[in-house]
Scaffold this motif. Sequence first.
Motif, PDB file in Angstrom:
ATOM      1  N   ILE A  17     -12.257 -61.635 -39.898  1.00 26.87           N
ATOM      2  CA  ILE A  17     -13.587 -60.074 -40.062  1.00 26.87           C
ATOM      3  C   ILE A  17     -14.512 -60.408 -41.013  1.00 26.87           C
ATOM      4  N   ARG A  18     -15.873 -60.223 -40.790  1.00 23.53           N
ATOM      5  CA  ARG A  18     -17.322 -60.430 -40.910  1.00 23.53           C
ATOM      6  C   ARG A  18     -17.791 -59.276 -41.482  1.00 23.53           C
ATOM      7  N   VAL A  19     -17.720 -59.919 -42.990  1.00 26.84           N
ATOM      8  CA  VAL A  19     -18.352 -58.400 -43.641  1.00 26.84           C
ATOM      9  C   VAL A  19     -20.232 -59.032 -44.359  1.00 26.84           C
ATOM     10  N   VAL A  20     -20.580 -58.136 -43.463  1.00 31.79           N
ATOM     11  CA  VAL A  20     -21.898 -58.652 -44.008  1.00 31.79           C
ATOM     12  C   VAL A  20     -22.861 -57.748 -45.397  1.00 31.79           C
ATOM     13  N   GLU A  21     -23.177 -58.219 -46.322  1.00 33.18           N
ATOM     14  CA  GLU A  21     -23.569 -57.783 -47.465  1.00 33.18           C
ATOM     15  C   GLU A  21     -25.419 -57.404 -47.587  1.00 33.18           C
ATOM     16  N   SER A  66     -19.238 -61.777 -46.470  1.00 37.10           N
ATOM     17  CA  SER A  66     -18.082 -61.949 -47.012  1.00 37.10           C
ATOM     18  C   SER A  66     -17.153 -62.373 -45.594  1.00 37.10           C
ATOM     19  N   TRP A  67     -15.870 -63.157 -46.051  1.00 39.51           N
ATOM     20  CA  TRP A  67     -15.270 -63.440 -44.869  1.00 39.51           C
ATOM     21  C   TRP A  67     -13.453 -62.657 -45.334  1.00 39.51           C
ATOM     22  N   VAL A  68     -12.878 -61.759 -44.348  1.00 42.86           N
ATOM     23  CA  VAL A  68     -11.695 -61.092 -44.501  1.00 42.86           C
ATOM     24  C   VAL A  68     -10.827 -61.840 -43.839  1.00 42.86           C
ATOM     25  N   LEU A  69      -9.718 -62.226 -44.188  1.00 40.17           N
ATOM     26  CA  LEU A  69      -8.558 -62.718 -42.831  1.00 40.17           C
ATOM     27  C   LEU A  69      -6.465 -61.971 -43.162  1.00 40.17           C
ATOM     28  N   ARG A  70      -6.548 -61.938 -42.955  1.00 37.97           N
ATOM     29  CA  ARG A  70      -5.106 -60.979 -42.268  1.00 37.97           C
ATOM     30  C   ARG A  70      -4.108 -61.959 -41.317  1.00 37.97           C
ATOM     31  N   SER A  71      -3.443 -62.415 -42.733  1.00 37.11           N
ATOM     32  CA  SER A  71      -2.185 -64.009 -42.044  1.00 37.11           C
ATOM     33  C   SER A  71      -1.571 -63.540 -43.195  1.00 37.11           C
ATOM     34  N   GLY A  72      -0.925 -63.771 -41.792  1.00 38.22           N
ATOM     35  CA  GLY A  72       0.902 -63.685 -41.954  1.00 38.22           C
ATOM     36  C   GLY A  72       1.538 -62.544 -43.340  1.00 38.22           C
ATOM     37  N   GLY A  73       1.217 -60.749 -42.900  1.00 36.48           N
ATOM     38  CA  GLY A  73       1.487 -60.099 -44.100  1.00 36.48           C
ATOM     39  C   GLY A  73       0.438 -59.938 -45.101  1.00 36.48           C
ATOM     40  N   LEU A  74      -1.190 -60.763 -45.083  1.00 30.95           N
ATOM     41  CA  LEU A  74      -1.631 -60.845 -46.365  1.00 30.95           C
ATOM     42  C   LEU A  74      -3.175 -60.642 -45.766  1.00 30.95           C
ATOM     43  N   THR A  75      -3.646 -59.813 -46.740  1.00 32.13           N
ATOM     44  CA  THR A  75      -5.105 -59.154 -46.529  1.00 32.13           C
ATOM     45  C   THR A  75      -5.913 -60.421 -47.317  1.00 32.13           C
ATOM     46  N   VAL A  76      -6.246 -61.082 -46.965  1.00 23.94           N
ATOM     47  CA  VAL A  76      -7.387 -62.298 -48.297  1.00 23.94           C
ATOM     48  C   VAL A  76      -8.722 -61.974 -48.036  1.00 23.94           C
ATOM     49  N   LEU A  77      -9.178 -61.991 -48.740  1.00 23.72           N
ATOM     50  CA  LEU A  77     -10.965 -61.774 -48.959  1.00 23.72           C
ATOM     51  C   LEU A  77     -11.791 -63.250 -49.215  1.00 23.72           C
ATOM     52  N   VAL A  78     -12.675 -63.906 -48.465  1.00 28.94           N
ATOM     53  CA  VAL A  78     -12.937 -64.738 -49.067  1.00 28.94           C
ATOM     54  C   VAL A  78     -14.826 -64.143 -49.192  1.00 28.94           C
ATOM     55  N   VAL A 118      -7.666 -63.058 -52.979  1.00 29.53           N
ATOM     56  CA  VAL A 118      -9.255 -62.606 -53.308  1.00 29.53           C
ATOM     57  C   VAL A 118      -9.777 -64.645 -53.758  1.00 29.53           C
ATOM     58  N   VAL A 119     -10.182 -64.892 -52.559  1.00 30.02           N
ATOM     59  CA  VAL A 119     -10.992 -66.351 -53.342  1.00 30.02           C
ATOM     60  C   VAL A 119     -12.011 -66.102 -53.682  1.00 30.02           C
ATOM     61  N   ASN A 120     -13.018 -66.630 -55.113  1.00 30.02           N
ATOM     62  CA  ASN A 120     -13.736 -66.912 -55.408  1.00 30.02           C
ATOM     63  C   ASN A 120     -14.187 -69.189 -54.896  1.00 30.02           C
ATOM     64  N   THR A 121     -15.065 -69.150 -53.927  1.00 24.82           N
ATOM     65  CA  THR A 121     -14.866 -70.588 -53.073  1.00 24.82           C
ATOM     66  C   THR A 121     -15.914 -71.255 -54.760  1.00 24.82           C
ATOM     67  N   HIS A 122     -16.763 -70.340 -55.421  1.00 25.70           N
ATOM     68  CA  HIS A 122     -17.136 -70.734 -56.735  1.00 25.70           C
ATOM     69  C   HIS A 122     -17.672 -69.722 -57.369  1.00 25.70           C
ATOM     70  N   LEU A 123     -18.117 -70.087 -58.596  1.00 22.23           N
ATOM     71  CA  LEU A 123     -18.908 -68.555 -59.846  1.00 22.23           C
ATOM     72  C   LEU A 123     -20.137 -68.776 -59.330  1.00 22.23           C
ATOM     73  N   HIS A 124     -21.052 -68.435 -58.825  1.00 21.55           N
ATOM     74  CA  HIS A 124     -21.832 -68.368 -58.534  1.00 21.55           C
ATOM     75  C   HIS A 124     -22.286 -66.873 -58.809  1.00 21.55           C
ATOM     76  N   GLY A 125     -23.725 -66.004 -58.159  1.00 21.67           N
ATOM     77  CA  GLY A 125     -23.350 -65.011 -58.917  1.00 21.67           C
ATOM     78  C   GLY A 125     -23.498 -64.286 -57.573  1.00 21.67           C
ATOM     79  N   ASP A 126     -23.923 -64.729 -56.238  1.00 17.78           N
ATOM     80  CA  ASP A 126     -23.615 -64.181 -55.720  1.00 17.78           C
ATOM     81  C   ASP A 126     -22.044 -64.260 -54.417  1.00 17.78           C
ATOM     82  N   HIS A 127     -21.400 -64.573 -55.046  1.00 17.67           N
ATOM     83  CA  HIS A 127     -20.228 -64.937 -54.529  1.00 17.67           C
ATOM     84  C   HIS A 127     -18.785 -64.380 -55.596  1.00 17.67           C
TER      85      HIS A 127
END
Length: 303
Positions: A17-21, A66-78, A118-127
């Motif tokens: 699921i795509r979630v636009v800020e 951000s991207w929401v992934l529903r996988s194997g019963g988990l809700t993962v926010l990228v 929650v996955v932080n792909t890196h630690l820049h402020g817009d992520h």
Amino acid sequence: MTSQSGRSVVLGEVEVIRVVEWQGPFVPASRLVPEAGSEVWRENEDWLAPHHWEPRSDLAVLTLQSWVLRSGGLTVLVDTGLGNGRERPGPAAFGGLRSDLPGALERAGVRPQDVDVVVNTHLHGDHVGGNTVLGAGGERVPAFPNARYLVPAADDAHYGPGGGWAGGVREDDRVIYEDCVAPLHRAGQAELWDGAHRIDEHLALEPAPGHTPGSCVLRLASGDDRAVFVGDLVHSPVQVLRPACNSCFCADPGQAAASRRRILERAADENELLFPAHFGGAGAVEVRRAGDGFAPGEWGAAR
């Protein structure tokens, strides 16, 4: 431009699921990807405009999503975006942003308490800006109370106090770490990882350093479908055409270019759908080999 926030696609057994800020003109194209040269933008105007570039103003167009992934019963926010009302040094468009990312998540059926990872792909402020919210006592607390926050160990060391907040390279490093990352540690919800990390049978993290020391990608493999969520490894489609060209935000240009080429080669060879953090339009794209480089294939998440 029309937001495609809330759009979803199923890849194998995983819903994405795509979630636009936020989306809009950002900085001059020559500043965003300074090594690319103006000719690559002009030569590809027919598809770069209007979702990735404004020809008249020569401004690159970006999306915060951000991207929401529903996988194997988990809700993962990228990634968790810039966050609401954060006063930061930097581009005027991001100062005190008044977005509705929490509302957009809820409209997509995702409440804060539902997020498992929650996955932080890196630690820049817009992520990482949406990692925390103000608690009842005015302190910063995790925005997703039941989630494990997966934080690249190399970035935590680099941007945390032990690394001198990246040695002061970015003015806002200390503030971002203290209000977006340190509260996760205090709450016992930060999980540092290094080398590789498997989330479940469909999702795995791997390092792709260069943009930051700990920047990473999230790979999705389910059934016959493949995808890779690349964070800021690719800011603009111009970098698909010219993978040696870094954004102005890359900490280690040589390492970033090497990581980008490696990820694009695999995406092309294994038919992985590329999900960058900042692409507008359809938000995702297939990658094709083109001579010694690459070219965008089909846009969007439909296979």
